[in-house]
Design a protein around this motif. Sequence first.
Motif, short mmCIF file in Angstrom:
data_model
loop_
_atom_site.label_atom_id
_atom_site.label_comp_id
_atom_site.label_asym_id
_atom_site.label_seq_id
_atom_site.Cartn_x
_atom_site.Cartn_y
_atom_site.Cartn_z
N LEU B 117 7.59 3.17 1.07
CA LEU B 117 6.70 2.31 1.86
C LEU B 117 5.41 2.98 2.31
O LEU B 117 4.49 2.31 2.78
N GLY B 118 5.35 4.31 2.18
CA GLY B 118 4.22 5.05 2.75
C GLY B 118 2.86 4.60 2.24
O GLY B 118 1.88 4.59 2.98
N GLU B 119 2.80 4.21 0.95
CA GLU B 119 1.51 3.79 0.39
C GLU B 119 1.36 2.27 0.46
O GLU B 119 0.38 1.72 -0.04
N ARG B 120 2.33 1.59 1.07
CA ARG B 120 2.29 0.12 1.11
C ARG B 120 2.11 -0.44 2.51
O ARG B 120 1.67 -1.57 2.67
N ASP B 121 2.47 0.33 3.51
CA ASP B 121 2.43 -0.18 4.88
C ASP B 121 2.03 0.96 5.81
O ASP B 121 2.83 1.86 6.08
N ASP B 122 0.80 0.91 6.29
CA ASP B 122 0.27 2.02 7.06
C ASP B 122 0.95 2.18 8.41
O ASP B 122 1.07 3.30 8.92
#
Lengths: 205, 205
Positions: B117-122
Amino acid sequence: MGVQPTTERGRRTRERIVAAAAEVVAQKGALGASLDEVGERAAASRSQLYHYFDDKSDLLRAVAESTNEAVLGAQDDLFAGLGTWPGLVRWTDALVALQEERGGVGGCPIANLLGQLGERDDEIRAVLSDGFDRWEASIRAGLTAMVASGELRADADADWLAASTLASLQGGLILAQARRDPLPLRRALDGAIRLIATYRTTTKA
Amino acid sequence: MGVQPTTERGRRTRERIVAAAAEVVAQKGALGASLDEVGERAAASRSQLYHYFDDKSDLLRAVAESTNEAVLGAQDDLFAGLGTWPGLVRWTDALVALQEERGGVGGCPIANLLGQLGERDDEIRAVLSDGFDRWEASIRAGLTAMVASGELRADADADWLAASTLASLQGGLILAQARRDPLPLRRALDGAIRLIATYRTTTKA
């Protein structure tokens, strides 16, 4: 596994599909990527996809293989220099410089795939593990050369130091990714270098 | 953010939903988890889900928070001992023993969510980054205490060593996960310990 291409044209088509799949995976995640979207991006028909790949898992395995090649290939010149102290420092500087450029975004592509698929597909996990093995082997080869040349003491355990250095690198990349900051990677690699430096035969560290 | 529960009964319902979501995420991945499945597992209606959480992203953020608490909470007693050399060694031994039990399966739950999720949801990335920050702070507090007690030399940089140690741990967990083998974690943590040992004031390492 799907059919391996026998012609140059077939090889290029398969490569185009894998490259498109890698892009879709980077955007949507491995689980979110759809074969339809890969086909569209590669301008390949459904039957072409199924000619070269049995299923999505087979295509993702090819993506994992091409990710290994891309990540390791990008370091080839730097790996070649790992047999000397300045080459080792240059390698870490290049890794940090890349994360500075990217602002820490993205992390390691091999580790990212592992996080998404490692517990879901054992064959893909094995491919990614092989990528790490090759990475570690390159570091180990450099350290072994430094022991052979007398730059590192004979009691330097290249197996252990290579494993520990790759772990520092991988962990530093995760923390850089989490914080959007290359500093954790710099600190991690400084730790790895400082540890190796305790085995140097010269006093400069 | 959804409504925060004001009653004990509400608090328990919300917790049950988050626990169910964490289980579904562990099985299906964060992107593959569906709200329907979470509701079914938690025996919660759609309207209960939407009472406590705005949307899936809001629920996943709660899963990230509860993952931080679980991972860090499990180390609380060990963190308390980090201010002495035997406590530091005990902490690393416990981390390796856990991976031996698991055969390297699973990796770090915080890092796994980051990879998904790190690159999808800041916002979720920030929650996970905060988990790493707290982890690093616990290590740093231990090292700082060892400097204060004279067990480590005054020139030991606790900020750097804590960051480098957490990176070794995270990278070691990834490599253990990839290889289904706790050895890379042992080697990584031995590297971290050996580096810290260069700052010990006693000669025992």
